[in-house]
Design an enzyme around this catalytic site. Structure first.
Site, PDB file in Angstrom:
ATOM      1  N   PHE A  24       0.862  -1.172   0.000  1.00  0.00           N
ATOM      2  CA  PHE A  24       0.000   0.000   0.000  1.00  0.00           C
ATOM      3  C   PHE A  24       0.904   1.229   0.000  1.00  0.00           C
ATOM      4  O   PHE A  24       1.907   1.263   0.721  1.00  0.00           O
ATOM      5  CB  PHE A  24      -0.888  -0.017   1.252  1.00  0.00           C
ATOM      6  CG  PHE A  24      -1.953   1.033   1.256  1.00  0.00           C
ATOM      7  CD1 PHE A  24      -3.091   0.877   0.478  1.00  0.00           C
ATOM      8  CD2 PHE A  24      -1.823   2.175   2.028  1.00  0.00           C
ATOM      9  CE1 PHE A  24      -4.082   1.853   0.469  1.00  0.00           C
ATOM     10  CE2 PHE A  24      -2.805   3.152   2.025  1.00  0.00           C
ATOM     11  CZ  PHE A  24      -3.941   2.990   1.240  1.00  0.00           C
TER      12      PHE A  24
ATOM     13  N   ASP B 269       2.634  -5.614   8.183  1.00  0.00           N
ATOM     14  CA  ASP B 269       1.411  -4.826   8.109  1.00  0.00           C
ATOM     15  C   ASP B 269       0.248  -5.815   8.019  1.00  0.00           C
ATOM     16  O   ASP B 269       0.126  -6.550   7.032  1.00  0.00           O
ATOM     17  CB  ASP B 269       1.458  -3.913   6.878  1.00  0.00           C
ATOM     18  CG  ASP B 269       0.223  -3.034   6.750  1.00  0.00           C
ATOM     19  OD1 ASP B 269      -0.859  -3.443   7.208  1.00  0.00           O
ATOM     20  OD2 ASP B 269       0.333  -1.951   6.155  1.00  0.00           O
TER      21      ASP B 269
ATOM     22  N   TYR C 142     -10.353  -0.440  11.328  1.00  0.00           N
ATOM     23  CA  TYR C 142     -11.619  -0.058  10.700  1.00  0.00           C
ATOM     24  C   TYR C 142     -12.029  -0.976   9.557  1.00  0.00           C
ATOM     25  O   TYR C 142     -13.074  -0.776   8.954  1.00  0.00           O
ATOM     26  CB  TYR C 142     -11.569   1.396  10.204  1.00  0.00           C
ATOM     27  CG  TYR C 142     -10.344   1.775   9.409  1.00  0.00           C
ATOM     28  CD1 TYR C 142     -10.203   1.432   8.072  1.00  0.00           C
ATOM     29  CD2 TYR C 142      -9.318   2.498  10.004  1.00  0.00           C
ATOM     30  CE1 TYR C 142      -9.088   1.782   7.354  1.00  0.00           C
ATOM     31  CE2 TYR C 142      -8.191   2.860   9.294  1.00  0.00           C
ATOM     32  CZ  TYR C 142      -8.073   2.508   7.963  1.00  0.00           C
ATOM     33  OH  TYR C 142      -6.953   2.858   7.258  1.00  0.00           O
ATOM     34  N   LYS C 143     -11.245  -1.990   9.259  1.00  0.00           N
ATOM     35  CA  LYS C 143     -11.610  -2.939   8.204  1.00  0.00           C
ATOM     36  C   LYS C 143     -12.324  -4.135   8.842  1.00  0.00           C
ATOM     37  O   LYS C 143     -13.470  -4.045   9.242  1.00  0.00           O
ATOM     38  CB  LYS C 143     -10.368  -3.355   7.417  1.00  0.00           C
ATOM     39  CG  LYS C 143      -9.651  -2.197   6.711  1.00  0.00           C
ATOM     40  CD  LYS C 143      -8.464  -2.670   5.928  1.00  0.00           C
ATOM     41  CE  LYS C 143      -7.592  -1.524   5.435  1.00  0.00           C
ATOM     42  NZ  LYS C 143      -8.259  -0.672   4.442  1.00  0.00           N
TER      43      LYS C 143
ATOM     44  N   ARG D  40     -12.662  -4.781  -6.601  1.00  0.00           N
ATOM     45  CA  ARG D  40     -12.339  -5.457  -5.347  1.00  0.00           C
ATOM     46  C   ARG D  40     -13.617  -5.790  -4.579  1.00  0.00           C
ATOM     47  O   ARG D  40     -14.503  -4.952  -4.431  1.00  0.00           O
ATOM     48  CB  ARG D  40     -11.460  -4.587  -4.448  1.00  0.00           C
ATOM     49  CG  ARG D  40     -10.079  -4.300  -4.956  1.00  0.00           C
ATOM     50  CD  ARG D  40      -9.171  -3.804  -3.834  1.00  0.00           C
ATOM     51  NE  ARG D  40      -9.848  -2.915  -2.903  1.00  0.00           N
ATOM     52  CZ  ARG D  40      -9.374  -2.584  -1.695  1.00  0.00           C
ATOM     53  NH1 ARG D  40      -8.235  -3.099  -1.270  1.00  0.00           N
ATOM     54  NH2 ARG D  40     -10.039  -1.748  -0.912  1.00  0.00           N
TER      55      ARG D  40
END
Length: 408
Positions: free
Chosen positions: A139, A208, A233-234, A382
């Site tokens: 990312f 990560d 938050y995922k 996605r």
């Protein structure tokens, strides 16, 4: 676009609808869906923002009205605000396979990556190790932070594809920063094998976990991970901008030297002394005053994990993604979309990414029809599968709508 009753395509869909119904009936996690605020949308974007757990609004209202509104400053002690970063860290710890006392919650993922990577180089403490390896497919923020950390520590940043990381390691490597799951394609990288390879080279491994924690077993303790970071938050459903977390292996904590030594990580934070003396254990990873409102919303969100086995989450994740790929094969016209997510279970996270020439426009049409995923430029659709609330019926419907959109 509906198929005529009795047509081969209608018969195929009937079979898949029936299979979805049976899979949902046998789902160990099916009751968890009721613990979230959902509607008739098929929500497949939990790999960007998790759905709202039902317990959160009342908890946040109480924090605002009573703890802040009535108790005010007393809540730092009487409501446990001060100890929230470590307390909530201990609730996240089992989800990444960590023993208590090694995870602290606070700051953003980016800030924690910076802390972890600089601290890793300082832990190695060897000027001849002048390279930091970074996942070349990472990312973007991870790469930006790694480049800054390399400049700050006088190291050279070396981007390497995860599949080539083991061969790139050597006596000049200080640390390696790798994503557990690729955010674009959903590829699950070999955390045990790569961590062992990094250690064999005399370096430290920083992981990560943003796209894996809460979706599959991580087992940082068992696999010897040195430091790790992740967002909440995922798949952890902590809410937009909820604080991230930092894992520091117990054996490294005494020498963990954060590049951001704030007053909250001081051994005597209220002593207000000029000299910095780091706290012991996980609090050493703290920096400034905790963001209490979002942190306590996260704490309430974590209640959905009560009684959940992460092995069951992984099993359902694989079943959901398998079923979605089967629906894509059945419903999507040949040549209109191609999966870039690995078919093999050990190499797959909890998402499916499809290459599609007009991905942005296709996703707009899907969302308009109640199937929410996202896209990554230039050509990636996605779809994230959160096992706690995504059903097999959701998956079948998403595949059918995708097929109709791509047939138009």
């Amino acid at each position: 676009m509906s198929e005529p009753s009795g047509s081969p395509r209608h018969a195929e869909r009937s079979k898949l609808v029936d299979r979805a119904r049976k899979l949902d009936a046998g789902d160990e996690l099916r009751a968890k869906r009721e613990e979230f605020v959902l509607d008739d949308t098929v929500y497949l974007d939990g790999n960007s923002l998790g759905a709202l757990p039902r317990a959160v609004p009342a908890r946040v209202a109480d924090v605002v009205a009573r703890e802040w509104g009535e108790l005010r400053i007393r809540s730092w002690t009487e409501s446990g605000w001060w100890t929230a970063p470590e307390r909530i860290g201990d609730r996240i710890a089992p989800l990444i396979g960590a023993a208590p006392g090694q995870v602290v919650v606070g700051d953003s993922t980016s800030v924690n990556i910076f802390k972890a990577l600089v601290a890793a180089v300082r832990l190695v403490d060897d000027d001849t190790r002048d390279e930091i390896l970074v996942d070349a497919t990472t990312f973007p923020t991870d790469g930006y932070i790694a480049e800054s950390a390399a400049r700050m520590t006088g190291r050279r940043l070396v981007p390497v594809a995860p599949g080539e990381l083991a061969s790139a390691l050597g006596p000049r490597t200080a640390a390696a920063l790798v994503n557990h799951v690729d955010y674009r394609a959903g590829c699950l990288h070999d955390l045990p094998g790569l961590t062992a390879a990094v250690h064999d080279a005399g370096a430290l491994a920083v992981w990560d976990l943003c796209h894996s924690a809460g979706a599959l077993p991580v087992d940082v303790d068992a696999h010897g991970v040195d430091l790790a970071v992740g967002c909440t938050y995922k798949y952890l459903n902590g809410g937009p901008g909820s604080p991230a977390y930092l894992y520091v292996r117990a054996g490294h904590q005494e020498r963990f030297d954060s590049p951001l030594p704030g007053w909250n990580s001081h051994a005597d934070p209220f002593g207000m002394t000029a000299g910095y003396v780091p706290a012991a254990g996980a609090p050493r990873g703290r920096v400034g005053t905790p963001d209490i409102l979002s942190m306590l919303a996260l704490e309430a969100a974590l209640d959905v994990w009560d009684g959940v086995r992460i092995e069951a989450v992984r099993a359902k994740s694989l079943a959901l993604t398998d079923f979605f790929l089967e629906c894509v094969e059945a419903y999507v016209p040949k040549g209109r979309a191609e999966s870039v997510t690995p078919a093999a279970h050990p190499e797959r996270g909890s998402q499916v990414s499809l290459r599609c020439a007009d991905a942005a426009a296709v996703m707009e049409r899907l969302i308009a029809r109640g199937v929410v995923g996202d896209h990554r430029r230039p050509d990636i659709l996605r779809f994230g599968f959160t096992p706690l609330y995504v059903s097999f019926a959701d998956v079948e419907r998403a595949g059918a709508v995708l097929g109709e959109v791509l047939s138009a």
